[in-house]
Design an enzyme around this catalytic site. Structure first.
Site, PDB file in Angstrom:
ATOM      1  N   ALA A   2     -15.834  14.018 -27.707  1.00 36.87           N
ATOM      2  CA  ALA A   2     -16.153  13.711 -29.099  1.00 36.87           C
ATOM      3  C   ALA A   2     -15.123  14.384 -29.999  1.00 36.87           C
ATOM      4  CB  ALA A   2     -17.553  14.225 -29.414  1.00 36.87           C
ATOM      5  N   CYS A   3     -14.408  13.623 -30.800  1.00 36.13           N
ATOM      6  CA  CYS A   3     -13.295  14.155 -31.578  1.00 36.13           C
ATOM      7  C   CYS A   3     -13.248  13.525 -32.963  1.00 36.13           C
ATOM      8  CB  CYS A   3     -11.967  13.886 -30.856  1.00 36.13           C
ATOM      9  SG  CYS A   3     -11.953  14.392 -29.127  1.00 36.13           S
ATOM     10  N   THR A   4     -12.365  14.041 -33.825  1.00 36.86           N
ATOM     11  CA  THR A   4     -12.101  13.451 -35.129  1.00 36.86           C
ATOM     12  C   THR A   4     -10.592  13.445 -35.355  1.00 36.86           C
ATOM     13  OG1 THR A   4     -14.150  14.476 -35.940  1.00 36.86           O
ATOM     14  CG2 THR A   4     -12.685  13.485 -37.578  1.00 36.86           C
ATOM     15  N   GLU A  95      -9.157  10.020 -28.981  1.00 38.06           N
ATOM     16  CA  GLU A  95     -10.382   9.854 -29.761  1.00 38.06           C
ATOM     17  C   GLU A  95     -11.285   8.923 -28.962  1.00 38.06           C
ATOM     18  OE1 GLU A  95     -12.802  10.551 -33.028  1.00 38.06           O
ATOM     19  OE2 GLU A  95     -10.738  11.257 -32.872  1.00 38.06           O
TER      20      GLU A  95
END
Length: 469
Positions: A2-4, A95
């Site tokens: 889970a990334c941004t 992502e």
């Protein structure tokens, strides 16, 4: 994971640099150790085998040196994550994206394909511009398939490209407009795609060779007016998106463009937008550390209606592994164009540190990462500070902010100094010297913050008693 992700085109940045930045976040209930590393050509494998999928791939015999942010222990593979190679080409991967059953039924994921563990190692050492990154990664996906949906960014000093996987073998990529920024929060993001360009000049769009036919054959275009909408075609349409994904995009867009009439639950948030003012490295750090401050959704809200605290997944979260932003500067010699800004653990409590990328070694404070908690490494020290400061947010916030501003100021100052020194001497060893000087000061400041935060947290333990012996 889970990334941004945040991408900044060269005409949208304060100094004309391209900037690609991404938080790598662990899955819920996990914390992945990370370190900054340089991979030399001698260290790069010629035959690669994935730990997770077991896929095996022969690699070219001419790799370039590159920086990476690999797993601290390597038990689950390399996970090189982000970096810049000696030709000043940068990549961040990945992502994690979402899709839908129509797409995955038409092109199922491939269990023994490639994935996030592998992509930087398989791609970054062999590309000489951002477009080459798209082409090589597209070839790898079509050849080996993938076991997950991912978004990947490539940059050189002129261009940024965003690559999205579609099912097991398909993909599409779009060039980021030079005067725009892009926000990506774990959803398939591209909201417009030009097949004519992708099948022709490829000025701004590229894709797998049969993507248009794939859409038609499998009745994937959901548009009522016949226009192609890639997000509705390939993306997800779940309630979970409104808790986990769209609020992050909303907050990032509102930060750079407060005038936008958008809401946290909107499904049609723009993929790219022209900011009101040019974006700095400090803007990148702030927004990728944010926790909806200034809104009723802030988990640290002190006053007002607290009913909506913790409604949405924050950007600066407890399980941030690291944040990397590669800044490619067009106004200096090629040897010093690449500066990688890095920090570890929860972004709310860490500080952004610049690192000249054109080197063969990394200061020990960044590159050390034991499997157990220790103050020998930046990763673990940052984790400890965050865990101690979080319960005392209101008491420690000013200390953390001063630390963040001090580190950024020192970083900019030393980079400015050594840019000038390099212009005079052309001595590449000065870049190693600069990185070591920054690391030395960062280590002293980080230990000082740890001391202060530990003191505050110790005074507020539940077994405290005010009467001294």
């Amino acid at each position: 994971m889970a990334c941004t992700t945040l991408l900044v085109g060269k005409n949208a940045s304060y100094d004309g640099s391209t900037m690609i930045a991404r938080n790598e976040d662990s899955c819920a209930g996990q914390f992945e150790t990370k370190k900054l590393w340089v991979v030399t050509p001698e260290q790069q494998p010629r035959h690669y085998k994935s730990v997770i999928s077991k896929v095996e791939i022969d690699l070219p015999d001419n790799p370039m040196r590159y920086t990476s942010v690999p797993s601290g222990d390597g038990i689950q593979g390399i996970w090189a994550a982000a970096g810049v190679n000696e030709e000043n080409i940068s990549m961040t991967a990945t992502e994690t994206l979402t899709s839908n059953p129509l797409v995955l039924g038409a092109d199922p994921l491939v269990e023994n394909g490639i994935g996030e563990e592998d992509l930087v190692t398989l791609t970054l050492p062999y590309i000489h511009n951002a477009r080459e990154g798209v082409i090589r990664l597209g070839m790898l996906h079509e050849t080996y398939g993938t076991y997950e949906m991912n978004g990947i960014a490539f940059s050189d000093v002129n261009e940024i490209w965003w690559f999205e996987t579609i099912g097991g073998h398909h993909w599409m990529a779009r060039r980021v407009p030079d005067d725009c920024y892009v926000v990506m929060p774990n959803q398939l993001g591209i909201d417009y795609f030009d097949f004519e360009d992708a099948y022709g000049k490829q000025e701004n769009y590229m894709c797998s060779s049969d993507l248009k036919e794939f859409v038609v054959k499998n009745h994937l275009n959901l548009s009522m007016d016949g226009n192609f909408d890639p997000r509705s075609t390939f993306g997800s349409h779940s309630d979970a998106d409104h808790v986990y994904n769209t609020p992050r995009a909303w907050y990032m867009l509102k930060y750079f463009n407060p005038e936008l009439d958008i809401q946290p639950l909107d499904d049609n948030l723009p993929w790219c937008y022209k900011p009101n003012k040019k974006i700095t490295v400090e803007d990148v750090k702030y927004i990728l550390s944010s926790h909806y401050q200034g809104t009723e959704y802030d988990p640290y809200l002190k006053h007002g209606n607290k009913d909506k605290m913790n409604c949405f997944r924050t950007i600066g979260i407890n399980r941030n592994n690291f944040l990397s932003c590669v800044q490619l500067r067009p106004y200096v010699p090629k040897q010093i164009q690449a500066v990688e800004w890095i920090c570890f653990a929860s972004n709310v409590y860490n500080a952004f540190i610049p690192f000249y990328g054109n080197v063969n070694e990394v200061p020990a404070f960044y590159s050390t990462c034991e499997s157990h908690a220790s103050t020998n490494s930046l990763y673990w020290t940052s984790r400890i500070i965050a865990a101690l400061a979080d319960p005392e947010f209101n008491e420690t916030n000013a200390i953390i902010e001063r630390y963040q501003e001090k580190v950024a100021s020192i970083g900019h100052h030393i980079i400015n100094q050594y840019d000038e020194k390099f212009m005079e001497t052309k001595d590449l060893h000065m870049l190693v010297e600069a990185n070591e000087e920054i690391a030395k000061q960062v280590q002293e400041l980080t230990y000082d913050v740890l001391d202060k935060v530990l003191f505050i947290r110790s005074n507020n333990m539940k077994n405290k008693f005010s009467l001294s012996d």
